[in-house]
Enzyme design. Structure first.
Site, PDB file in Angstrom:
ATOM      1  N   LEU A 135      -8.931  -2.370  11.475  1.00 32.44           N
ATOM      2  CA  LEU A 135      -9.938  -3.426  11.406  1.00 32.44           C
ATOM      3  C   LEU A 135     -11.075  -3.035  12.350  1.00 32.44           C
ATOM      4  O   LEU A 135     -10.825  -2.630  13.488  1.00 32.44           O
ATOM      5  CB  LEU A 135      -9.342  -4.771  11.845  1.00 32.44           C
ATOM      6  CG  LEU A 135     -10.335  -5.915  11.667  1.00 32.44           C
ATOM      7  CD1 LEU A 135     -10.463  -6.289  10.188  1.00 32.44           C
ATOM      8  CD2 LEU A 135      -9.939  -7.129  12.474  1.00 32.44           C
ATOM      9  N   LYS A 166     -10.493  -7.919   6.389  1.00 34.51           N
ATOM     10  CA  LYS A 166      -9.718  -8.930   7.135  1.00 34.51           C
ATOM     11  C   LYS A 166      -9.067  -9.871   6.126  1.00 34.51           C
ATOM     12  O   LYS A 166      -9.518 -11.002   5.886  1.00 34.51           O
ATOM     13  CB  LYS A 166     -10.620  -9.672   8.140  1.00 34.51           C
ATOM     14  CG  LYS A 166      -9.831 -10.219   9.318  1.00 34.51           C
ATOM     15  CD  LYS A 166     -10.707 -10.463  10.511  1.00 34.51           C
ATOM     16  CE  LYS A 166     -10.050 -11.300  11.593  1.00 34.51           C
ATOM     17  NZ  LYS A 166      -8.897 -10.695  12.252  1.00 34.51           N
ATOM     18  N   HIS A 168      -1.999 -13.112 -11.886  1.00 37.54           N
ATOM     19  CA  HIS A 168      -2.558 -12.062 -11.033  1.00 37.54           C
ATOM     20  C   HIS A 168      -4.055 -11.869 -11.252  1.00 37.54           C
ATOM     21  O   HIS A 168      -4.800 -11.652 -10.307  1.00 37.54           O
ATOM     22  CB  HIS A 168      -1.840 -10.725 -11.261  1.00 37.54           C
ATOM     23  CG  HIS A 168      -0.491 -10.653 -10.592  1.00 37.54           C
ATOM     24  ND1 HIS A 168       0.538 -11.514 -10.897  1.00 37.54           N
ATOM     25  CD2 HIS A 168      -0.008  -9.835  -9.636  1.00 37.54           C
ATOM     26  CE1 HIS A 168       1.586 -11.225 -10.150  1.00 37.54           C
ATOM     27  NE2 HIS A 168       1.276 -10.204  -9.372  1.00 37.54           N
ATOM     28  N   ARG A 225      -1.020 -19.939 -11.373  1.00 36.59           N
ATOM     29  CA  ARG A 225      -0.712 -18.602 -10.878  1.00 36.59           C
ATOM     30  C   ARG A 225      -0.828 -17.539 -11.974  1.00 36.59           C
ATOM     31  O   ARG A 225      -0.181 -17.624 -13.014  1.00 36.59           O
ATOM     32  CB  ARG A 225       0.711 -18.590 -10.293  1.00 36.59           C
ATOM     33  CG  ARG A 225       1.043 -17.294  -9.578  1.00 36.59           C
ATOM     34  CD  ARG A 225       2.421 -17.338  -8.946  1.00 36.59           C
ATOM     35  NE  ARG A 225       2.690 -16.110  -8.220  1.00 36.59           N
ATOM     36  CZ  ARG A 225       3.058 -14.971  -8.793  1.00 36.59           C
ATOM     37  NH1 ARG A 225       3.235 -14.921 -10.098  1.00 36.59           N
ATOM     38  NH2 ARG A 225       3.265 -13.889  -8.070  1.00 36.59           N
ATOM     39  N   ARG A 227     -18.911  -9.340   9.109  1.00 40.12           N
ATOM     40  CA  ARG A 227     -17.618  -8.804   8.649  1.00 40.12           C
ATOM     41  C   ARG A 227     -17.014  -9.687   7.559  1.00 40.12           C
ATOM     42  O   ARG A 227     -16.409  -9.170   6.604  1.00 40.12           O
ATOM     43  CB  ARG A 227     -16.654  -8.662   9.833  1.00 40.12           C
ATOM     44  CG  ARG A 227     -15.364  -7.914   9.446  1.00 40.12           C
ATOM     45  CD  ARG A 227     -14.501  -7.591  10.638  1.00 40.12           C
ATOM     46  NE  ARG A 227     -14.043  -8.808  11.307  1.00 40.12           N
ATOM     47  CZ  ARG A 227     -13.440  -8.828  12.499  1.00 40.12           C
ATOM     48  NH1 ARG A 227     -13.228  -7.700  13.158  1.00 40.12           N
ATOM     49  NH2 ARG A 227     -13.043  -9.961  13.037  1.00 40.12           N
TER      50      ARG A 227
HETATM   51  C1  LIG Z   1      -5.335  -5.908  13.082  1.00 42.42           C
HETATM   52  C2  LIG Z   1      -6.437  -6.319  14.014  1.00 42.42           C
HETATM   53  N1  LIG Z   1      -7.132  -5.370  14.649  1.00 42.42           N
HETATM   54  C3  LIG Z   1      -8.123  -5.683  15.511  1.00 42.42           C
HETATM   55  C4  LIG Z   1      -8.454  -6.999  15.776  1.00 42.42           C
HETATM   56  C5  LIG Z   1      -9.571  -7.315  16.734  1.00 42.42           C
HETATM   57  O1  LIG Z   1     -10.691  -7.779  16.046  1.00 42.42           O
HETATM   58  P1  LIG Z   1     -11.801  -8.650  16.763  1.00 42.42           P
HETATM   59  O2  LIG Z   1     -12.246  -7.855  17.960  1.00 42.42           O
HETATM   60  O3  LIG Z   1     -12.877  -8.767  15.756  1.00 42.42           O
HETATM   61  O4  LIG Z   1     -11.184  -9.945  17.141  1.00 42.42           O
HETATM   62  C6  LIG Z   1      -7.765  -8.020  15.134  1.00 42.42           C
HETATM   63  C7  LIG Z   1      -8.126  -9.418  15.391  1.00 42.42           C
HETATM   64  O5  LIG Z   1      -7.568 -10.336  14.910  1.00 42.42           O
HETATM   65  C8  LIG Z   1      -6.727  -7.664  14.209  1.00 42.42           C
HETATM   66  O6  LIG Z   1      -6.051  -8.621  13.571  1.00 42.42           O
END
Ligand SMILES: Cc1ncc(COP(=O)(O)O)c(C=O)c1O
Length: 290
Positions: free
Chosen positions: A204, A148, A104, A102, A53
């Site tokens: 996520l 993430k 963008h 800085r 990921r």
């Molecule tokens: C927004 C969000 N969703 C889901 C998860 C769960 O992800 P994981 O199972 O990979 O820890 C997290 C973990 O930090 C998160 O921040």
């Protein structure tokens, strides 16, 4: 406790020797990505899922990491070894687009900044056994929540709102459909089936979520990846969340109202037991499945 040896780029330094420039894109723009990896008794859990990921997130934001996967695996193993980690812990790692004045637009010829540290983290046994409260809130995040990203302000505000209401999590919804929680994935159980949001750009793709899907299959529990509605939460037989730090955690109260009798349900407990077996955790730490 944060263990003293921290990975900075691809070398180990003492935590107190780490200095960070203020002209840094992670600080200025949240221009970076991160991972949180669970460690049980000194061993990584779901490390392949997290490393994959991280690389997917990097590609999505056009960030070049200063190592390949093989090297990262090696560095992460060294991080535990050099700190003599034997406990339950978590590893936090982040990569940003580097240090530059800085602007963008992406800086030219600037290497990504990377660090990782390990911190002891006991399992949240009381919450796992009794369950937690949640509130519901609109999901105000962007359209690429599968990345993430370090941009966590909406998540931070939602989690704080939950805390101010005496709750552990905020369950988020877009147009009345539940996406996930502020820092975990969300599920309901209805008539013996698990329902959760599909792996689109709006959530996520949780590493524990992907394992819950496998465990549910092994247990013969249907796992339906279709968004459910906000109203379904109150009608649900069970509600739970998952994440690397919270594991499979029952939600027993939502917006001040009990979910059913306000106790963790049987499907959630079965998954908790399966999770613990999968993670190689000892029977003494298993909340009893009925
Ligand atoms: C927004 C969000 N969703 C889901 C998860 C769960 O992800 P994981 O199972 O990979 O820890 C997290 C973990 O930090 C998160 O921040």
């Amino acid at each position: 406790m944060i263990h003293p040896k921290v990975l900075s780029q691809t070398t180990f330094v003492n935590e107190d020797e780490l200095s960070y420039p203020f002209q840094e894109r992670g600080l200025q723009f949240g221009d970076g990505i991160y991972e949180v990896i669970r460690v049980y008794q000194g061993n990584y859990y779901l490390i392949n899922e997290h490393v994959d990921r991280l690389f997917r997130s990097a590609e999505a934001v056009k960030l070049t990491l200063p190592f390949n996967k093989e090297r990262l695996y090696h560095l992460l193993e060294e991080l535990l070894k050099i700190n003599k980690v034997e406990n339950d812990a978590k590893v936090y790692l982040q990569a940003t687009r580097g240090s530059a004045l800085r602007d963008h637009v992406f800086p030219i010829d600037v290497e990504a900044n990377f660090y990782a540290y390990v911190q002891d983290l006991p399992r949240p046994m009381e919450k796992l056994t009794s369950g937690v409260a949640a509130i519901t809130m609109p999901d105000e995040r962007w359209q690429n929540c599968y990345i993430k990203s370090l941009n966590l302000l909406p998540n931070v505000l939602a989690k704080q709102e939950a805390k101010e209401h005496g709750a552990f999590e905020a369950i988020l919804h877009r147009d009345g459909k539940v996406t996930e929680c502020s820092s975990s994935n969300a599920y309901i159980v209805k008539e013996g089936k698990i329902h959760t949001h599909p792996e689109t750009n709006n959530i996520l793709h949780g590493c524990v979520r992907s394992r819950v899907k496998i465990l549910a299959k092994e247990l013969g529990i249907p796992f339906i990846e279709q968004a459910f509605k906000l109203e379904d939460l109150q009608e649900a037989d069970e509600v739970f969340l998952s994440s690397s730090t919270a594991e499979v955690m029952p939600i027993v109260k939502i917006d001040g109202k009990n979910v059913q009798n306000g106790e963790p349900g049987p499907v959630t407990k079965k998954l908790q037991t399966a999770y613990q077996e999968d993670a190689g955790l000892t029977a003494s730490s298993v909340p009893k499945a009925t």
